[in-house]
Design an enzyme around this catalytic site. Structure first.
Site, mmCIF file in Angstrom:
data_model
loop_
_atom_site.group_PDB
_atom_site.id
_atom_site.type_symbol
_atom_site.label_atom_id
_atom_site.label_comp_id
_atom_site.label_asym_id
_atom_site.label_seq_id
_atom_site.Cartn_x
_atom_site.Cartn_y
_atom_site.Cartn_z
ATOM 1 C CB CYS A 1 -0.934 0.001 1.195
ATOM 2 S SG CYS A 1 -1.918 -1.486 1.313
ATOM 3 C CG HIS B 1 -3.064 3.143 2.459
ATOM 4 N ND1 HIS B 1 -3.761 2.813 1.325
ATOM 5 C CD2 HIS B 1 -3.046 2.017 3.237
ATOM 6 C CE1 HIS B 1 -4.146 1.553 1.404
ATOM 7 N NE2 HIS B 1 -3.728 1.049 2.556
ATOM 8 C CG ASN C 1 -6.901 -0.823 1.907
ATOM 9 O OD1 ASN C 1 -6.170 -0.613 0.941
ATOM 10 N ND2 ASN C 1 -6.427 -1.110 3.101
HETATM 11 O O1 UT7 Z 1 -3.884 -1.518 3.645
HETATM 12 C C1 UT7 Z 1 -2.892 -2.201 4.331
HETATM 13 C C2 UT7 Z 1 -2.885 -1.779 5.726
HETATM 14 N N1 UT7 Z 1 -4.039 -2.337 6.391
HETATM 15 C C3 UT7 Z 1 -4.518 -1.745 7.448
HETATM 16 O O2 UT7 Z 1 -4.025 -0.721 7.842
HETATM 17 C C4 UT7 Z 1 -5.656 -2.412 8.191
HETATM 18 C C5 UT7 Z 1 -5.442 -2.226 9.662
HETATM 19 N N2 UT7 Z 1 -6.399 -2.956 10.498
HETATM 20 C C6 UT7 Z 1 -7.709 -2.631 10.551
HETATM 21 O O3 UT7 Z 1 -8.157 -1.779 9.826
HETATM 22 C C7 UT7 Z 1 -8.553 -3.288 11.609
HETATM 23 O O4 UT7 Z 1 -7.729 -4.102 12.411
HETATM 24 C C8 UT7 Z 1 -9.732 -4.142 11.051
HETATM 25 C C9 UT7 Z 1 -10.782 -3.218 10.442
HETATM 26 C C10 UT7 Z 1 -9.227 -5.134 10.043
HETATM 27 C C11 UT7 Z 1 -10.400 -4.920 12.192
HETATM 28 O O5 UT7 Z 1 -10.837 -4.014 13.188
HETATM 29 P P1 UT7 Z 1 -10.447 -4.243 14.717
HETATM 30 O O6 UT7 Z 1 -11.134 -3.209 15.477
HETATM 31 O O7 UT7 Z 1 -8.952 -4.304 14.806
HETATM 32 O O8 UT7 Z 1 -11.080 -5.656 15.027
HETATM 33 P P2 UT7 Z 1 -10.442 -6.901 15.792
HETATM 34 O O9 UT7 Z 1 -9.754 -7.777 14.814
HETATM 35 O O10 UT7 Z 1 -9.670 -6.417 16.989
HETATM 36 O O11 UT7 Z 1 -11.740 -7.609 16.319
HETATM 37 C C12 UT7 Z 1 -12.620 -6.954 17.275
HETATM 38 C C13 UT7 Z 1 -13.874 -7.770 17.384
HETATM 39 C C14 UT7 Z 1 -13.628 -9.240 17.678
HETATM 40 O O12 UT7 Z 1 -14.686 -9.694 18.508
HETATM 41 P P3 UT7 Z 1 -14.483 -9.829 20.097
HETATM 42 O O13 UT7 Z 1 -13.333 -10.788 20.282
HETATM 43 O O14 UT7 Z 1 -14.181 -8.437 20.590
HETATM 44 O O15 UT7 Z 1 -15.794 -10.348 20.563
HETATM 45 C C15 UT7 Z 1 -13.744 -9.887 16.326
HETATM 46 O O16 UT7 Z 1 -14.154 -11.245 16.402
HETATM 47 O O17 UT7 Z 1 -14.611 -7.740 16.165
HETATM 48 C C16 UT7 Z 1 -14.808 -9.055 15.669
HETATM 49 N N3 UT7 Z 1 -14.696 -9.018 14.235
HETATM 50 C C17 UT7 Z 1 -15.733 -8.800 13.408
HETATM 51 N N4 UT7 Z 1 -17.032 -8.618 13.660
HETATM 52 C C18 UT7 Z 1 -17.836 -8.410 12.587
HETATM 53 C C19 UT7 Z 1 -13.562 -9.130 13.494
HETATM 54 N N5 UT7 Z 1 -13.858 -9.000 12.185
HETATM 55 C C20 UT7 Z 1 -15.203 -8.797 12.105
HETATM 56 C C21 UT7 Z 1 -16.083 -8.592 11.034
HETATM 57 N N6 UT7 Z 1 -17.381 -8.383 11.329
HETATM 58 N N7 UT7 Z 1 -15.670 -8.543 9.770
#
Ligand code: UT7
Length: 345
Positions: free
Chosen positions: A123, A267, A298
């Site tokens: 990216c 980005h 993205n």
């Molecule tokens: O372009 C290259 C660079 N990429 C980036 O910069 C991406 C960086 N990362 C992110 O943008 C975020 O980490 C994500 C948007 C991918 C995920 O968001 P997050 O707030 O970090 O979620 P998480 O993985 O910490 O998960 C939080 C909660 C979990 O549930 P519990 O354990 O709190 O109950 C996950 O199981 O959200 C849950 N979860 C979802 N729920 C609904 C994870 N993915 C999903 C989903 N839909 N798609």
């Protein structure tokens, strides 16, 4: 005495002369993908800022999207294809390893005998390519360089992967870089950290995949093709803790302060990463902030030119405005520079 080797005649300054983009026809709203990943429109909007994304149809290839974006960039710059001396194309989703997509795009645009190559920096790819293009112009090695950021990340998506399926998308953006009377592209702040490769990567290489296919054929089993995988939380943490320094480095090298900025074009990875950087850098509220992720998702190497275009098209920014660009992602790699925004067609 060995013969003296001459150098090209440098020029003082380079600038972005014109910008064009290609947004694939098919718009995919969150509602279309939530069931397969057990998610919701609300979760995706609040955790990432994404409402919809564009996924390319079969005829919207890396080459065709690049060519369309490039045509608009050339028109906006008032530069013909024949005036381009080099094409630098950034992508991580070209499924053909050779020839470079840049060389094919150059020919599609009617160029002959033009230097062309691809850049792979995830990216951060567009800002890597832009830095190289600006240096080619300033060194006198090229009068005009066409820089393209393009992705078809939908080809690499496991549609059942909760972390990646809703984030990544397709599109292309292109700029023409040429000589200018004043500096329009500041020095790049860039780096990479291969020790964090696992944070975003293709989960297996093609040799592994072919071995799995051979085994599946022998045993009647199934071989899963390679997909992009991401440890979202790890990348998020890195982005919100490390990238403030990258932004400050790019500003310092350009001799520009946050108060001098008209626009911030990070980005488009996650709206919450953008918000965290705004807070960390104490950016004034008057600065226009790119939020193209809402309708575009993205698009990795394409996201920065596409986000610049959205700011200019909407009237939030105008050509000549001073903007900080920041690309970051797989590598983990980053690159940022201060620029004056270009014209659009
Ligand atoms: O372009 C290259 C660079 N990429 C980036 O910069 C991406 C960086 N990362 C992110 O943008 C975020 O980490 C994500 C948007 C991918 C995920 O968001 P997050 O707030 O970090 O979620 P998480 O993985 O910490 O998960 C939080 C909660 C979990 O549930 P519990 O354990 O709190 O109950 C996950 O199981 O959200 C849950 N979860 C979802 N729920 C609904 C994870 N993915 C999903 C989903 N839909 N798609």
């Amino acid at each position: 005495m060995p013969a003296q080797i001459a150098t090209a005649t440098p020029v003082a300054h380079a600038a972005l002369l014109g910008l064009g983009v290609y947004r694939p026809r098919r718009v995919v709203p969150n509602a279309e993908i939530v069931d397969r990943i057990d998610s919701s429109d609300e979760w995706i909007r609040t955790r990432s800022g994404i409402e919809a994304r564009h996924w390319a149809d079969a005829d919207e290839t890396i080459v065709s999207m690049s060519t369309a974006a490039a045509r608009d960039a050339l028109e906006a710059a008032g530069v013909t294809a024949q005036q381009i001396d080099a094409v630098v194309l950034a992508t991580s989703s070209q499924m053909v390893l050779g020839p470079s997509a840049g060389a094919v795009v150059a020919t599609e645009l009617g160029m002959h005998d033009t230097a062309a190559f691809d850049v792979s920096a995830g990216c951060a790819g567009f800002c890597y390519a832009l830095a190289n293009a600006a240096n080619l112009v300033r060194a006198g090695q090229a009068r005009h360089v066409l820089v393209i950021g393009v992705e078809r990340l939908s080809d690499l998506l496991d549609q059942d992967d909760r972390t990646c399926a809703f984030i990544f998308a397709d599109g292309a953006g292109a700029v023409v870089v040429g000589a200018a009377e004043e500096e329009g592209i500041g020095p790049v702040a860039w780096g990479s950290d291969g020790s964090q490769t696992a944070a975003i990567k293709q989960d297996k290489d093609f040799q592994q995949y072919f071995a799995e296919v051979a085994e599946a054929e022998a045993t009647g089993g199934h071989a899963e093709r390679p997909y992009i995988r991401m440890n979202g939380a790890a990348v998020f943490r890195w982005a919100v803790t490390f990238l403030e320094k990258a932004c400050r480095d790019a500003l310092d090298q350009a001799g520009v302060t946050v108060e001098d900025l008209d626009a911030f074009v990070p980005h488009q990875a996650n709206g919450r990463i953008t918000d965290a950087l705004l807070r960390a850098l104490h950016m004034p509220e008057s600065i226009a902030v790119a939020r193209d992720i809402a309708q575009t998702g993205n698009t990795s190497a394409a996201s920065i030119p596409m986000a610049m275009e959205q700011l200019l098209r909407s009237g939030e920014s105008k050509p000549g405005d001073t903007a900080l660009l920041l690309g970051f992602g797989a590598g983990l790699a980053y690159a940022g520079q201060v620029v004056r925004l270009p014209a659009i067609s």
